[in-house]
Each structure stands twice: as C-alpha cells, then as structure tokens.
Design a protein around this motif. Sequence first.
Motif, PDB file in Angstrom:
ATOM      1  N   TRP A   1       0.832  -1.208   0.000  1.00 13.28           N
ATOM      2  CA  TRP A   1       0.000   0.000   0.000  1.00 13.28           C
ATOM      3  C   TRP A   1       0.867   1.259   0.000  1.00 13.28           C
ATOM      4  O   TRP A   1       1.926   1.290   0.652  1.00 13.28           O
ATOM      5  CB  TRP A   1      -0.848   0.034   1.267  1.00 13.28           C
ATOM      6  CG  TRP A   1      -2.060  -0.841   1.241  1.00 13.28           C
ATOM      7  CD1 TRP A   1      -2.371  -1.787   0.311  1.00 13.28           C
ATOM      8  CD2 TRP A   1      -3.106  -0.848   2.215  1.00 13.28           C
ATOM      9  NE1 TRP A   1      -3.561  -2.384   0.650  1.00 13.28           N
ATOM     10  CE2 TRP A   1      -4.033  -1.831   1.809  1.00 13.28           C
ATOM     11  CE3 TRP A   1      -3.357  -0.121   3.379  1.00 13.28           C
ATOM     12  CZ2 TRP A   1      -5.195  -2.097   2.536  1.00 13.28           C
ATOM     13  CZ3 TRP A   1      -4.503  -0.396   4.109  1.00 13.28           C
ATOM     14  CH2 TRP A   1      -5.419  -1.369   3.686  1.00 13.28           C
TER      15      TRP A   1
ATOM     16  N   HIS B   1     -12.658   5.018   5.201  1.00 17.95           N
ATOM     17  CA  HIS B   1     -12.048   4.776   3.882  1.00 17.95           C
ATOM     18  C   HIS B   1     -11.456   3.367   3.735  1.00 17.95           C
ATOM     19  O   HIS B   1     -10.818   3.084   2.723  1.00 17.95           O
ATOM     20  CB  HIS B   1     -10.928   5.792   3.621  1.00 17.95           C
ATOM     21  CG  HIS B   1     -11.439   7.186   3.373  1.00 17.95           C
ATOM     22  ND1 HIS B   1     -11.936   7.588   2.151  1.00 17.95           N
ATOM     23  CD2 HIS B   1     -11.541   8.260   4.185  1.00 17.95           C
ATOM     24  CE1 HIS B   1     -12.318   8.858   2.229  1.00 17.95           C
ATOM     25  NE2 HIS B   1     -12.093   9.291   3.451  1.00 17.95           N
TER      26      HIS B   1
ATOM     27  N   ALA C   1      -8.914   2.212   5.365  1.00 16.39           N
ATOM     28  CA  ALA C   1      -7.467   2.468   5.341  1.00 16.39           C
ATOM     29  C   ALA C   1      -6.905   2.312   6.751  1.00 16.39           C
ATOM     30  O   ALA C   1      -7.559   1.731   7.629  1.00 16.39           O
ATOM     31  CB  ALA C   1      -7.208   3.865   4.792  1.00 16.39           C
TER      32      ALA C   1
ATOM     33  N   GLY D   1      -3.025   3.386   2.715  1.00 15.02           N
ATOM     34  CA  GLY D   1      -4.304   3.069   2.083  1.00 15.02           C
ATOM     35  C   GLY D   1      -4.100   2.195   0.868  1.00 15.02           C
ATOM     36  O   GLY D   1      -2.992   2.085   0.351  1.00 15.02           O
TER      37      GLY D   1
ATOM     38  N   ARG E   1      -5.236   7.689  -3.993  1.00 16.79           N
ATOM     39  CA  ARG E   1      -6.355   8.602  -3.781  1.00 16.79           C
ATOM     40  C   ARG E   1      -6.937   8.443  -2.388  1.00 16.79           C
ATOM     41  O   ARG E   1      -7.249   9.410  -1.701  1.00 16.79           O
ATOM     42  CB  ARG E   1      -7.439   8.333  -4.839  1.00 16.79           C
ATOM     43  CG  ARG E   1      -7.719   9.562  -5.696  1.00 16.79           C
ATOM     44  CD  ARG E   1      -8.843   9.308  -6.666  1.00 16.79           C
ATOM     45  NE  ARG E   1     -10.047   8.785  -6.012  1.00 16.79           N
ATOM     46  CZ  ARG E   1     -11.064   8.251  -6.664  1.00 16.79           C
ATOM     47  NH1 ARG E   1     -11.020   8.158  -7.970  1.00 16.79           N
ATOM     48  NH2 ARG E   1     -12.122   7.807  -6.018  1.00 16.79           N
ATOM     49  N   THR E   2      -7.077   7.207  -1.961  1.00 16.62           N
ATOM     50  CA  THR E   2      -7.604   6.934  -0.621  1.00 16.62           C
ATOM     51  C   THR E   2      -6.666   7.503   0.432  1.00 16.62           C
ATOM     52  O   THR E   2      -7.106   8.139   1.403  1.00 16.62           O
ATOM     53  CB  THR E   2      -7.761   5.413  -0.410  1.00 16.62           C
ATOM     54  OG1 THR E   2      -8.568   4.900  -1.457  1.00 16.62           O
ATOM     55  CG2 THR E   2      -8.391   5.105   0.923  1.00 16.62           C
TER      56      THR E   2
ATOM     57  N   VAL F   1      -7.605  10.321   3.257  1.00 15.12           N
ATOM     58  CA  VAL F   1      -7.479  10.092   4.702  1.00 15.12           C
ATOM     59  C   VAL F   1      -6.649  11.204   5.331  1.00 15.12           C
ATOM     60  O   VAL F   1      -7.053  11.831   6.324  1.00 15.12           O
ATOM     61  CB  VAL F   1      -6.837   8.707   4.978  1.00 15.12           C
ATOM     62  CG1 VAL F   1      -6.415   8.591   6.434  1.00 15.12           C
ATOM     63  CG2 VAL F   1      -7.810   7.594   4.609  1.00 15.12           C
TER      64      VAL F   1
END
Length: 412
Positions: A215, A260, A262, A291, A295-296, A300
């Motif tokens: 990630w 999210h 995450a 995440g 984008r995530t 966050v």
Amino acid sequence: MSFAALWESLLPIGRDGSSGGYRRFSWTPEDAACRAWFTRAAAERDLRVLTDNNGNLWAWWDPPGSPGPGAPGGSKAVVTGSHLDSVPNGGAFDGPLGIVSAFAAVDQLRERGCLPVRPLGIAAFTEEEGARFGVACLGSRLLAGAIDPGAARALADAAGVTLAGAMAAAGHDPDGIGPADDLLAAVGAYVELHIEQGRALADLGAAIAVGEQIWPHGRWRLDFTGRPDHAGTATLADRRDPMLPFAAAVLAARQAAASHGARATIGKVTAEPGAVNAVSARVCAWLDARGPDERTLQAVVGEVLAAAREAAAGHGVELAAEPESVTPAVVFDQGLRERLASSLAGQDIPAPLLPTGAGHDAGVLAARVPAAMLFVRNPTGVSHSPAEHAEPADCAAGVRALATVLEDLACR
Ligand SMILES: [Zn+2]
C-alpha cells in the motif's frame, strides 16, 4: 533442523529481559552482535560475506567456476534476505524470519543436491525500520539511490548522534554511502520472505502467501504551538492549549481510516514542557497513514489535517503539518510473482496473493530490480510487538517455500 538452531542462536541478541521485546538499532552493540551472527552463519555454510558501502551485509553462494556476481560474462544473481534491526520493543520475527529462513533454505537446497547455476545471495539490509534515524528502509534506499547520501549522513538519532557519526563509531566509513549501481545491476531477482503483518492467512487456511502489492504510505509531522500557562490558574477561556487539537487529530485519524478502509495512526507524540501542572507550549505528533491506493491515502490524510486545522483554529493554536516521507504504491513484478506462484503450485504449496500495508526493502528495490515477497502466517496478525508470532510448522513451510522458489530461480 537447521532453522531451529539458527533461530535459537539469534534469539537472545538485543532482547529486553522484562518485556521480551527487541531493541536492535543500527550501528549499536546489538547491531554489531547481529552482524557477527550473520557472518558466522554464512561462514558455517562456506558463503562469502561482503559488507557494501551502505553497511548492508551480503552472503554469496557462488556457482562452481563462477566469476562472482557482477563480473563480466557472469549471470545475474538471485538474492533473498530481509533485515535484522527492530522497532523499539519489537518482536522476534519481523526481519529475522527472512534471514534465518534464507540460511535454512540454503541448507535445504544442499540437502536436495541442488547447485546454483547463478550466484545466490542472502542480504541483510541496515536500518529497515528507521527506528534510530527516522527513515525506513535506509540501507536499501541508499543502495538504490532513493535518498541523497549527504542528507542521510546528517540524519540524527534521539540523542543527536548523526548517521555519519554512528557509522564511523562502528568502524564503517560513512563517506562511501550512496547508490551501488554495479551491485544492483548484478541482481536479477530479489525475493524477501517476511512474517505476515495483520491477519489474513489464518482465515484463508494457508501458511504461505505471495506478496501482491505494498500500500502507498507515509509519515506526516504535526506541530501544534499554543501558549504555556498554569494548569491551576489559567481560565479555560484564556487558554491556547495545543493538546486539544492534537486530541482531535487522533480521533479524526481513527474516523478517517474507518470510513475509507485504510489505516491511520498517531503512535508518537511529545509535549513541551511536559509538566503535569502546566498547559503545554507545544505538542508534536506523527501521523502514519496507509491506504489501498494513492487517492484513498490522500483523502485520509486530508481529512485528518482538516480536522486538526479546524480544532487548532478553534483553540487559538498554530498548526504546521508536513510530510516526512511518502512512499507510493509498489506492485511487485508480475512475471516474478507468477513464477513464484507456479513453482509453489508445482510442490503443492498453497499460496494466495496478499497485499500489505507494511513497507519493506523489497518495495524499495522493486524500483530497480524484479522483486517479490513471500509471507508466513501470523495467527494473531500482531506485529511490531513482543506478541508477534509464527508457529514452528509454518516457519518450516516458509523455509520449504523459499527453497522451492530459490531452486527454480537459481539452480535451473
Ligand atoms: Zn520487516
């Protein structure tokens, strides 16, 4: 079995007697003891040990008659490995499992009568956890040219000792650190075996997984500056207490991560002056966020910083926030991943694909060489803690999986 003996011999180094946790920080006496252990394990197996300019250790098994990795006309090397350093009060498995399994896999290849046809290396990367100098994967970043050597030399630990000073004190020349393009160019594949962090394999009923991606993740520093005052006499209305927006940031991190899918954590904080009976002047906090995609991750972090800013403004507190390190997503080399999967399948070793939220040297090296990872089941998922664990049977499965993969990559 060679794994158990190796494991037992490494276990006491840097272990805290009361908590059972490890403190193996780079360029300390504990680090020197880990290096001596590595050198001894390599010598017992007739492997040639080299320390590169950045302090990473390499143990080489050269094919008969080979000119060695990187020599003209020689074939590209297959390298496996991990790290021996720990987080403060870390567990026994994060890092060492990959190194001990690598030596045990070499033993298993010899038992199987396999000889490498290309150089086979075991690497131990320095300061992977960033526990002393604050930059994760420092040894592999230097090797791969992912950090400026001058900036790295100036990194300082909590006592103000620089990396340059610590290396020199440990007898290693800090002037030579930096990218080693020739060494990297000689590596055709890097495979890192690591304990699973987080719990997925227990539910999948498998002992081994093949790494899919890492990630995107990063660390942000948040400085809340208020006004120091007397805890007993300052009226609530008059206070500019930086602890309050800090608390809002902690809660926002949890909420943003939950909404999210995450991870966001504030695990390190300092308060100045740090007096029980005083409103703080300043609170520094570090946000760790990860995440499934960029984008995530940005969403966050954006939500946490917005909540921190709003709370800071409401309490008359200044907030300065800046990223300390941000690492983009790493998708492991698809060809190598598929090759691992098919050689494991050929030995009836079930190995699902698994993403991870943890950074690794394999992720740094993936920018320069085909890299892949194997994960060994962690029944509780707990990591960076003395409770980190893998069952002996799963460790044995890991050694067998690694030996299978190395046989395919290096011996055919
Ligand atoms: Zn690790």
